[in-house]
Design an enzyme around this catalytic site. Structure first.
Site, PDB file in Angstrom:
ATOM      1  N   SER A 137       0.837  -1.204   0.000  1.00  0.00           N
ATOM      2  CA  SER A 137       0.000   0.000   0.000  1.00  0.00           C
ATOM      3  C   SER A 137       0.866   1.246   0.000  1.00  0.00           C
ATOM      4  CB  SER A 137      -0.852  -0.037   1.265  1.00  0.00           C
ATOM      5  OG  SER A 137      -1.457   1.215   1.463  1.00  0.00           O
ATOM      6  N   TYR A 161      -1.620  -0.285  10.679  1.00  0.00           N
ATOM      7  CA  TYR A 161      -1.895  -0.945   9.394  1.00  0.00           C
ATOM      8  C   TYR A 161      -0.679  -0.780   8.474  1.00  0.00           C
ATOM      9  CZ  TYR A 161      -3.728  -1.235   4.592  1.00  0.00           C
ATOM     10  OH  TYR A 161      -3.906  -1.524   3.258  1.00  0.00           O
ATOM     11  N   LYS A 165       2.178  -3.530   6.764  1.00  0.00           N
ATOM     12  CA  LYS A 165       2.514  -3.640   5.336  1.00  0.00           C
ATOM     13  C   LYS A 165       4.026  -3.480   5.128  1.00  0.00           C
ATOM     14  CE  LYS A 165      -1.606  -4.246   3.494  1.00  0.00           C
ATOM     15  NZ  LYS A 165      -1.986  -5.501   2.836  1.00  0.00           N
TER      16      LYS A 165
HETATM   17  P1  NAD Z   1     -11.258  -6.407   0.914  1.00  0.00           P
HETATM   18  O1  NAD Z   1     -11.475  -6.379   2.377  1.00  0.00           O
HETATM   19  O2  NAD Z   1     -12.375  -6.074   0.018  1.00  0.00           O
HETATM   20  O3  NAD Z   1     -10.702  -7.842   0.486  1.00  0.00           O
HETATM   21  C1  NAD Z   1      -9.915  -8.647   1.327  1.00  0.00           C
HETATM   22  C2  NAD Z   1     -10.537 -10.050   1.324  1.00  0.00           C
HETATM   23  O4  NAD Z   1      -9.698 -10.883   2.132  1.00  0.00           O
HETATM   24  C3  NAD Z   1     -11.923 -10.063   1.930  1.00  0.00           C
HETATM   25  O5  NAD Z   1     -12.800 -10.798   1.074  1.00  0.00           O
HETATM   26  C4  NAD Z   1     -11.742 -10.788   3.268  1.00  0.00           C
HETATM   27  O6  NAD Z   1     -12.881 -11.534   3.630  1.00  0.00           O
HETATM   28  C5  NAD Z   1     -10.520 -11.645   2.993  1.00  0.00           C
HETATM   29  N1  NAD Z   1      -9.687 -11.939   4.169  1.00  0.00           N
HETATM   30  C6  NAD Z   1      -9.193 -11.075   5.068  1.00  0.00           C
HETATM   31  N2  NAD Z   1      -8.427 -11.731   5.970  1.00  0.00           N
HETATM   32  C7  NAD Z   1      -8.442 -13.024   5.610  1.00  0.00           C
HETATM   33  C8  NAD Z   1      -7.826 -14.194   6.123  1.00  0.00           C
HETATM   34  N3  NAD Z   1      -7.031 -14.175   7.207  1.00  0.00           N
HETATM   35  N4  NAD Z   1      -8.027 -15.373   5.494  1.00  0.00           N
HETATM   36  C9  NAD Z   1      -8.823 -15.444   4.383  1.00  0.00           C
HETATM   37  N5  NAD Z   1      -9.438 -14.364   3.861  1.00  0.00           N
HETATM   38  C10 NAD Z   1      -9.252 -13.181   4.457  1.00  0.00           C
HETATM   39  O7  NAD Z   1     -10.000  -5.470   0.624  1.00  0.00           O
HETATM   40  P2  NAD Z   1      -9.408  -4.951  -0.759  1.00  0.00           P
HETATM   41  O8  NAD Z   1      -9.737  -3.510  -0.886  1.00  0.00           O
HETATM   42  O9  NAD Z   1      -9.753  -5.887  -1.852  1.00  0.00           O
HETATM   43  O10 NAD Z   1      -7.870  -5.035  -0.414  1.00  0.00           O
HETATM   44  C11 NAD Z   1      -7.100  -6.170  -0.726  1.00  0.00           C
HETATM   45  C12 NAD Z   1      -5.697  -5.973  -0.208  1.00  0.00           C
HETATM   46  O11 NAD Z   1      -5.165  -4.768  -0.745  1.00  0.00           O
HETATM   47  C13 NAD Z   1      -5.593  -5.838   1.313  1.00  0.00           C
HETATM   48  O12 NAD Z   1      -4.446  -6.548   1.728  1.00  0.00           O
HETATM   49  C14 NAD Z   1      -5.415  -4.349   1.533  1.00  0.00           C
HETATM   50  O13 NAD Z   1      -4.665  -4.078   2.696  1.00  0.00           O
HETATM   51  C15 NAD Z   1      -4.654  -3.942   0.284  1.00  0.00           C
HETATM   52  N6  NAD Z   1      -4.869  -2.535  -0.070  1.00  0.00           N
HETATM   53  C16 NAD Z   1      -6.135  -2.064  -0.265  1.00  0.00           C
HETATM   54  C17 NAD Z   1      -6.342  -0.721  -0.563  1.00  0.00           C
HETATM   55  C18 NAD Z   1      -7.733  -0.165  -0.737  1.00  0.00           C
HETATM   56  O14 NAD Z   1      -7.903   1.063  -0.597  1.00  0.00           O
HETATM   57  N7  NAD Z   1      -8.736  -0.970  -1.059  1.00  0.00           N
HETATM   58  C19 NAD Z   1      -5.241   0.135  -0.701  1.00  0.00           C
HETATM   59  C20 NAD Z   1      -3.962  -0.371  -0.522  1.00  0.00           C
HETATM   60  C21 NAD Z   1      -3.797  -1.726  -0.198  1.00  0.00           C
HETATM   61  N1  UFG Z   2     -12.477  10.873   3.757  1.00  0.00           N
HETATM   62  C1  UFG Z   2     -13.470  11.766   4.128  1.00  0.00           C
HETATM   63  N2  UFG Z   2     -14.618  11.252   4.660  1.00  0.00           N
HETATM   64  C2  UFG Z   2     -14.812   9.913   4.820  1.00  0.00           C
HETATM   65  C3  UFG Z   2     -13.786   9.026   4.437  1.00  0.00           C
HETATM   66  C4  UFG Z   2     -12.628   9.556   3.918  1.00  0.00           C
HETATM   67  O1  UFG Z   2     -13.326  12.984   3.993  1.00  0.00           O
HETATM   68  O2  UFG Z   2     -15.871   9.507   5.327  1.00  0.00           O
HETATM   69  C5  UFG Z   2     -11.240  11.431   3.155  1.00  0.00           C
HETATM   70  C6  UFG Z   2     -10.016  11.091   3.965  1.00  0.00           C
HETATM   71  O3  UFG Z   2      -9.801  12.068   4.945  1.00  0.00           O
HETATM   72  C7  UFG Z   2      -8.942  11.098   2.873  1.00  0.00           C
HETATM   73  C8  UFG Z   2      -9.679  10.630   1.607  1.00  0.00           C
HETATM   74  O4  UFG Z   2     -11.071  10.814   1.894  1.00  0.00           O
HETATM   75  O5  UFG Z   2      -8.505  12.391   2.669  1.00  0.00           O
HETATM   76  C9  UFG Z   2      -9.434   9.186   1.277  1.00  0.00           C
HETATM   77  O6  UFG Z   2      -9.692   8.406   2.436  1.00  0.00           O
HETATM   78  P1  UFG Z   2      -9.829   6.829   2.386  1.00  0.00           P
HETATM   79  O7  UFG Z   2     -10.132   6.358   3.771  1.00  0.00           O
HETATM   80  O8  UFG Z   2     -10.742   6.413   1.302  1.00  0.00           O
HETATM   81  O9  UFG Z   2      -8.379   6.379   1.930  1.00  0.00           O
HETATM   82  P2  UFG Z   2      -6.950   6.668   2.557  1.00  0.00           P
HETATM   83  O10 UFG Z   2      -6.234   7.565   1.590  1.00  0.00           O
HETATM   84  O11 UFG Z   2      -7.022   7.103   3.951  1.00  0.00           O
HETATM   85  O12 UFG Z   2      -6.321   5.223   2.566  1.00  0.00           O
HETATM   86  C10 UFG Z   2      -6.523   4.326   1.470  1.00  0.00           C
HETATM   87  C11 UFG Z   2      -6.721   2.912   1.991  1.00  0.00           C
HETATM   88  C12 UFG Z   2      -5.477   2.372   2.582  1.00  0.00           C
HETATM   89  C13 UFG Z   2      -4.353   2.567   1.625  1.00  0.00           C
HETATM   90  C14 UFG Z   2      -4.232   4.002   1.171  1.00  0.00           C
HETATM   91  C15 UFG Z   2      -3.174   4.143   0.143  1.00  0.00           C
HETATM   92  O13 UFG Z   2      -7.749   2.884   2.977  1.00  0.00           O
HETATM   93  O14 UFG Z   2      -5.651   1.000   2.805  1.00  0.00           O
HETATM   94  O15 UFG Z   2      -5.440   4.419   0.615  1.00  0.00           O
HETATM   95  O16 UFG Z   2      -2.998   5.487  -0.195  1.00  0.00           O
HETATM   96  F1  UFG Z   2      -3.222   2.201   2.202  1.00  0.00           F
END
Ligand code: NAD
Ligand code: UFG
Length: 347
Positions: A137, A161, A165
């Protein structure tokens, strides 16, 4: 036909990547515990696969379970090996991702994210499967002041978190260094994935109240949540709201396939790779584009800054382009449109 294990394949990014893998002729084994998804959602993945081509359904296998359960993981690898269809690579999405929750329950995050990855590596070693794509991330960069953040920027996470990572990236680098003639590892540092599949059949489907802004905006627009709170309008940005690099989940999925193919086809290596568009959008801009593109209202008010937020984080994505020829293609308008289509289908 190559068989790939997708941990967390029933989640947001994992489901879209699994669909693209199927379309690219891979066999896909999903393991998911449903901690942040549901069985119903898996039915949607199957409906989409069938709609694309009914033959795809024969190439998708699902195991319900937790990747911290070593017996379960061993069973999955063993079953594939016994069928003469070794798992040749793993795309590892399974993990927890809510920053605020990680501040309240850090142990849970170390358990799910770090221990989960640790168990996976143990089992991959045992079954001689050494190609791994890890969901890292942009959060690992913490409060970088760089206008565009490259992979060489300092890793300096600011919440539990992010620490999990960064620690996993280090752990994977140690694993690679121990047998650099065997392991192929890519840590993909995603920026802010949003949007949904263009059919509207799958998209972000978090259990409970969403943490991320995009599903929140959607739920406000459809009337499930009364209003959006924008966290701060006094940031040092053009309109005072935070700037993020939003990337369409299908562009992200494509980045995974290209990374996987790169690893499988080249010499062993370890890479960290940014996946973002290089374009910054403020929270206010995102809300306005969503409203205009979809002709809906998203009532909002300004609230205090959220602990742990930073003003701006945007990717330098040049390395992904030079290494993989990967370039995101979808605009922020398409992200808003596709995301809203999914929200309407889902209800
Ligand atoms: P998500 O929660 O939609 O998907 C994760 C899936 O993994 C879910 O279906 C959950 O049920 C499953 N899971 C969690 N822990 C588990 C375990 N121990 N065993 C089996 N299944 C498990 O999340 P996402 O947005 O698809 O994110 C996927 C990955 O990408 C995560 O590792 C997250 O940290 C990373 N990531 C996400 C974002 C974002 O903004 N979505 C940004 C950066 C990194
Ligand atoms: N935000 C709001 N209101 C809300 C939710 C979010 O104003 O209800 C704002 C936050 O302050 C931020 C922006 O929207 O400025 C994006 O927030 P998110 O929570 O959607 O995302 P983040 O940038 O905080 O973090 C996300 C993922 C992390 C990942 C990261 C990578 O949640 O898992 O992007 O940049 F690591």
């Amino acid at each position: 036909m190559k068989r790939i294990l997708v941990t967390g394949g029933n989640g947001f990014i994992g489901s879209h990547t699994s669909i693209v893998l199927l379309q690219k002729d891979y066999e896909v084994v999903i393991v998911d515990s449903f901690i942040n998804s549901s069985r119903n959602f898996y039915e949607r993945i199957k409906i989409l696969a069938k709609r694309i081509d009914s033959n795809l359904l024969r190439r998708i296998i699902f195991f319900e379970g937790d990747i911290r359960d070593k017996n379960l993981l061993e069973g999955i690898f063993r079953k594939s090996a016994n069928e003469g269809k070794r798992i040749v690579g793993v795309i590892h999405f399974a993990g927890l991702k809510a920053v605020a929750e990680s501040l309240k329950e850090p142990s849970k995050y170390w358990d799910f994210n770090f221990i989960g990855t640790f168990r996976l590596i143990e089992v991959m070693e045992k079954y001689d499967c050494r190609t791994l794509i890890f969901s890292s991330s942009a959060t690992v960069y913490g409060c970088s002041k760089d206008f565009l953040i490259s992979e060489n920027a300092a890793v300096n996470p600011i919440n539990p978190y992010g620490h999990t990572k960064a620690a996993i990236e280090n752990f994977l680098k140690n694993i690679y260094d121990s047998k650099s003639d065997k392991w192929r590892i890519a840590c993909l540092r995603y920026f802010n994935p949003i949007g949904a599949h263009s059919t509207g059949l799958i998209g972000d489907n978090p259990n409970g109240i969403p943490n991320n802004i995009f599903p929140f905006i959607n739920q406000v627009a459809i009337g499930k949540i009364e209003r959006l709170e924008i966290f701060g309008n006094d940031w040092d940005t053009s309109d005072g709201t935070c700037i993020r690099d939003y990337i369409h989940v299908m562009d992200l999925a494509e980045g995974h396939i290209l990374s996987l193919e790169f690893l499988l086809e080249n010499e062993c290596r370890f890479i960290n790779l940014n996946l973002g568009t290089g374009i910054g959008t403020s929270v206010l801009e995102l809300v306005n584009i969503f409203q205009e593109e979809n002709k809906v209202k998203v009532p909002f008010n300004y609230a205090d800054r959220r602990v742990g937020d930073i003003a701006r984080i945007v990717a330098d994505n040049g390395f992904a382009y030079s290494l993989l020829n990967w370039k995101p293609t979808k605009t922020i308008n398409e992200m808003c449109k596709d995301g809203w289509r999914w929200q309407q289908v889902k209800g």
